[in-house]
Write an enzyme that holds these catalytic residues in place. Structure first.
Site, PDB file in Angstrom:
ATOM      1  N   LYS A  68       0.834  -1.207   0.000  1.00 49.03           N
ATOM      2  CA  LYS A  68       0.000   0.000   0.000  1.00 49.03           C
ATOM      3  C   LYS A  68       0.871   1.261   0.000  1.00 49.03           C
ATOM      4  O   LYS A  68       0.482   2.295  -0.544  1.00 49.03           O
ATOM      5  CB  LYS A  68      -0.904  -0.017   1.226  1.00 49.03           C
ATOM      6  CG  LYS A  68      -1.826   1.175   1.348  1.00 49.03           C
ATOM      7  CD  LYS A  68      -2.784   0.964   2.484  1.00 49.03           C
ATOM      8  CE  LYS A  68      -3.608   2.186   2.777  1.00 49.03           C
ATOM      9  NZ  LYS A  68      -4.523   1.935   3.898  1.00 49.03           N
ATOM     10  N   GLU A 145      -9.933   7.031   5.805  1.00 45.75           N
ATOM     11  CA  GLU A 145      -9.970   6.067   6.913  1.00 45.75           C
ATOM     12  C   GLU A 145     -10.460   6.692   8.223  1.00 45.75           C
ATOM     13  O   GLU A 145     -11.313   6.108   8.893  1.00 45.75           O
ATOM     14  CB  GLU A 145      -8.590   5.434   7.105  1.00 45.75           C
ATOM     15  CG  GLU A 145      -8.288   4.438   5.988  1.00 45.75           C
ATOM     16  CD  GLU A 145      -6.814   4.111   5.854  1.00 45.75           C
ATOM     17  OE1 GLU A 145      -6.024   4.513   6.737  1.00 45.75           O
ATOM     18  OE2 GLU A 145      -6.449   3.455   4.868  1.00 45.75           O
ATOM     19  N   ASP A 168      -4.770   6.053  15.114  1.00 45.15           N
ATOM     20  CA  ASP A 168      -4.699   4.807  14.339  1.00 45.15           C
ATOM     21  C   ASP A 168      -3.271   4.265  14.302  1.00 45.15           C
ATOM     22  O   ASP A 168      -2.419   4.798  13.595  1.00 45.15           O
ATOM     23  CB  ASP A 168      -5.212   5.109  12.912  1.00 45.15           C
ATOM     24  CG  ASP A 168      -5.245   3.877  12.017  1.00 45.15           C
ATOM     25  OD1 ASP A 168      -4.734   2.816  12.436  1.00 45.15           O
ATOM     26  OD2 ASP A 168      -5.781   3.976  10.903  1.00 45.15           O
TER      27      ASP A 168
HETATM   28  P1  AMP Z   1      -3.593  -3.187  11.440  1.00 43.67           P
HETATM   29  O1  AMP Z   1      -2.571  -2.656  10.488  1.00 43.67           O
HETATM   30  O2  AMP Z   1      -4.522  -2.155  11.954  1.00 43.67           O
HETATM   31  O3  AMP Z   1      -4.288  -4.396  10.964  1.00 43.67           O
HETATM   32  O4  AMP Z   1      -2.782  -3.614  12.749  1.00 43.67           O
HETATM   33  C1  AMP Z   1      -1.934  -4.706  12.754  1.00 43.67           C
HETATM   34  C2  AMP Z   1      -1.059  -4.614  13.967  1.00 43.67           C
HETATM   35  O5  AMP Z   1      -1.823  -4.804  15.142  1.00 43.67           O
HETATM   36  C3  AMP Z   1       0.015  -5.679  13.976  1.00 43.67           C
HETATM   37  O6  AMP Z   1       1.245  -5.093  14.345  1.00 43.67           O
HETATM   38  C4  AMP Z   1      -0.479  -6.632  15.033  1.00 43.67           C
HETATM   39  O7  AMP Z   1       0.591  -7.271  15.682  1.00 43.67           O
HETATM   40  C5  AMP Z   1      -1.188  -5.715  15.992  1.00 43.67           C
HETATM   41  N1  AMP Z   1      -2.149  -6.428  16.837  1.00 43.67           N
HETATM   42  C6  AMP Z   1      -3.252  -7.078  16.459  1.00 43.67           C
HETATM   43  N2  AMP Z   1      -3.868  -7.622  17.523  1.00 43.67           N
HETATM   44  C7  AMP Z   1      -3.127  -7.320  18.609  1.00 43.67           C
HETATM   45  C8  AMP Z   1      -3.225  -7.592  20.020  1.00 43.67           C
HETATM   46  N3  AMP Z   1      -4.211  -8.310  20.514  1.00 43.67           N
HETATM   47  N4  AMP Z   1      -2.253  -7.102  20.825  1.00 43.67           N
HETATM   48  C9  AMP Z   1      -1.243  -6.374  20.317  1.00 43.67           C
HETATM   49  N5  AMP Z   1      -1.094  -6.094  19.023  1.00 43.67           N
HETATM   50  C10 AMP Z   1      -2.025  -6.548  18.162  1.00 43.67           C
END
Ligand code: AMP
Length: 568
Positions: A68, A145, A168
């Site tokens: 992206k 977003e 975010d």
């Molecule tokens: P996104 O780009 O918004 O999908 O976020 C992905 C990020 O969120 C990755 O770095 C994941 O490791 C983190 N993430 C997802 N679930 C958790 C959680 N339960 N605890 C900590 N980090 C998380």
């Protein structure tokens, strides 16, 4: 059928408006998030999502993530011999999401609302639309977003002028936006961020923290560094997620049936991550400052992105804002749910209107430089940013460089777009060489000026003051077939910007006024003026129009106050 899609850097998700509510559609594995990852094999076979992420460990060269970030650029990726554009890769993710919807509902979606970062420029938005078309989806609307997140958190029910802060933190990017409803229009008042900060960095911190305990372990013997690092990264992410719900977790690496592990506590992790947590502050301050909104007037702080689930991040936010952030909507789902709400509004014949913030430079632009380390070893290919990402455009910045070798006869600058320190990881846009007079190293100065506007035209000027020699180059997008006349017009517009802020009339006048005041006083008042003057000069050197405007206002105010106390 119209669907709402969050096409994310790390993960993507799709949702539908059904029975009056937005609903996420799980993928074939039953998960609501599909990693934005693509892997290809020689025979043409392809994997998207979780399967591609799994293939990353064994086929890193044939697998790609974070594409992206390349949207709207002419760069391509070659996987297993096939060359793909960022649009093609995004389209593969979109198609996979459409497949999931078809599997779940029996109907193939034909139209979509897709979300994009608020700072995406026209080219990046066009590229996103094109990705939709390639995937067979008519893109009914692109929405920002933070606007989508705000919709999911119920912004539409809020009153006018009740600003939200959308925080975010994703896998690789961090975006802060201030969103507000005004006369029925959603406005992103300001947006700031760090496109090199996200969950991945917290993974790296955790991996570095346990490395000393794990290196030397028998299970790791004979394992290549690339493979070990890939496995460490996966293990770090798993452990970090576990630490979101528990005080300690085991960091385990499993290689060919053998495993190596060590216990990690939340406390130790939080201590190691303190530096990253501190970096979350600046974009928040900048966004608030840009739209002149103070923390107290924010009606809500909403959390978006998986990485906001980390307790260490939530604690920091609570401290920063003096209240608890709102996490009533699942942070990973908010953007897709918001896109589905917009889809619902559109299918009901309504749809929310939104306006976008002013354009900003989507990527950092700079040149390659070289440096000598403490041992005298020469390192070239180091990125020297000139226009930083997120700088409001149009913009013009100048940086000064010096020759590195004795009697060097010319200097060559390669021009890059990207964020990596190692220029080889960035996108090369062009190259410019200027002859310089032979002198001892460090004695010849070369000025490089970059001027950039909304249309994506980059004007590069290189000047050698010692000889008066200049060279110029205009870089236009490869896929941008603009006429020579258009280019000439854009350049004429840009010409006006090519003045150092030090030489701009407002700033010259303010400097002169402050210097006069300094001369007219002694003692404490003189010190105060001197200090404010230094601050203003510092701001001028940043060449950042916003910082300069703030510093100029502050200095002007101080001088007005001093004038008001004048005995006459
Ligand atoms: P996104 O780009 O918004 O999908 O976020 C992905 C990020 O969120 C990755 O770095 C994941 O490791 C983190 N993430 C997802 N679930 C958790 C959680 N339960 N605890 C900590 N980090 C998380």
């Amino acid at each position: 059928m119209l669907v709402g899609i969050d096409l994310g850097t790390t993960n993507s998700a799709v949702a539908l408006w059904k029975d009056g509510v937005p609903q996420l559609v799980p993928n074939a594995l039953g998960r609501e998030l599909t990693p934005s990852a693509v892997s290809l094999a020689k025979g043409g076979q392809s994997w998207v999502g979780e399967a591609a992420v799994d293939r990353m460990a064994t086929h890193p060269a044939d697998t790609v993530t974070s594409f992206k970030r390349m949207m709207g650029t002419a760069s391509t990726v070659t996987l297993a011999g096939t060359t793909l554009t960022p649009e093609d890769l995004s389209a593969m993710v979109l198609r996979s999401l459409a497949d999931d919807v078809e599997a779940a509902t029996g109907e193939r979606p034909t139209e979509a609302v897709i979300t994009v970062p608020a700072y995406f420029n026209e080219r990046q938005r066009r590229a996103t639309r094109r990705a939709g078309e390639i995937a067979g989806l008519e893109v009914k609307r692109l929405i920002n977003e933070p606007t989508a997140a705000a919709l999911a958190f119920g912004l539409a029910d809020k009153g006018d002028r009740e600003p939200f802060l959308v925080f975010d933190l994703g896998g690789g990017t961090f975006d802060v936006s201030i969103v507000e409803m005004f006369d029925g229009i959603v406005e992103v008042r300001a947006s700031a961020g760090d496109n090199r900060l996200g969950g991945d960095d917290f993974d790296a911190v955790l991996a570095r923290m346990v490395e000393p305990q794990l290196l030397g372990h028998a299970a790791l013997e004979g394992v290549s560094v690339t493979r070990r690092d890939a496995l460490m990264k996966l293990a770090a992410e798993r452990t970090r997620r576990a630490l979101s719900t528990s005080e300690k977790a085991e960091f385990v690496l499993t290689i060919d049936g053998k495993s190596a592990g060590t216990m990690v506590t939340t406390e130790a992790f939080e201590e190691a991550a303190a530096g990253l947590v501190r970096k979350l502050r600046d974009p928040v301050i900048r966004a608030l400052r840009d739209c002149h909104i103070d923390v107290k007037s924010l009606s809500d702080i909403v959390l978006v992105g998986g990485a906001t689930r980390m307790p260490v991040v939530r604690k920091a936010l609570t401290r920063m804002f003096g209240r608890f952030p709102n996490s009533t909507v699942h942070p990973d789902h908010a953007v897709a749910l918001g896109a589905a709400i917009q889809a619902g509004l559109l299918s009901g014949g309504e749809g929310l209107e939104e306006i976008r913030i002013t354009d900003v430079a989507p990527f950092t632009l700079g040149v390659n430089t070289a440096t000598r380390d403490a041992h005298g070893v020469f390192h070239d290919d180091i990125f020297a940013p000139i226009i930083e990402r997120n700088t409001p455009v149009p913009v013009s910045r100048m940086e000064r460089f010096f020759t590195l070798g004795d009697n060097q006869r010319q200097v060559t600058f390669a021009i890059y777009q990207g964020e990596a320190r190692d220029v080889k990881k960035n996108v090369k846009l062009g190259e410019l060489t200027v002859p310089v007079p032979p002198r001892p190293a460090g004695e010849v100065q070369v000025d490089v000026r970059f001027t950039y506007d909304t249309s994506g035209l980059l004007d590069v000027d290189v000047a050698v003051p010692a000889t008066g020699l200049t060279r110029n180059m205009v870089i236009v997008d490869e896929d941008d077939r603009r006429s020579q006349k258009d280019i000439a017009e854009s350049r004429k517009r840009l010409e006006k910007l090519k003045v150092h802020p030090r030489e701009e009339a407002d700033n010259v006048a303010m400097l002169a006024r402050a210097e006069r005041a300094y001369e007219g006083f002694t003692g404490h008042v003189r010190d105060v003026i001197g200090h404010a003057l230094t601050q203003f000069q510092g701001a001028l050197e940043t060449q950042d129009p916003r910082l300069i405007a703030d510093a100029r206002d502050a200095l002007g105010q101080l001088l007005d106050e001093i004038d008001a106390q004048s005995p006459l």
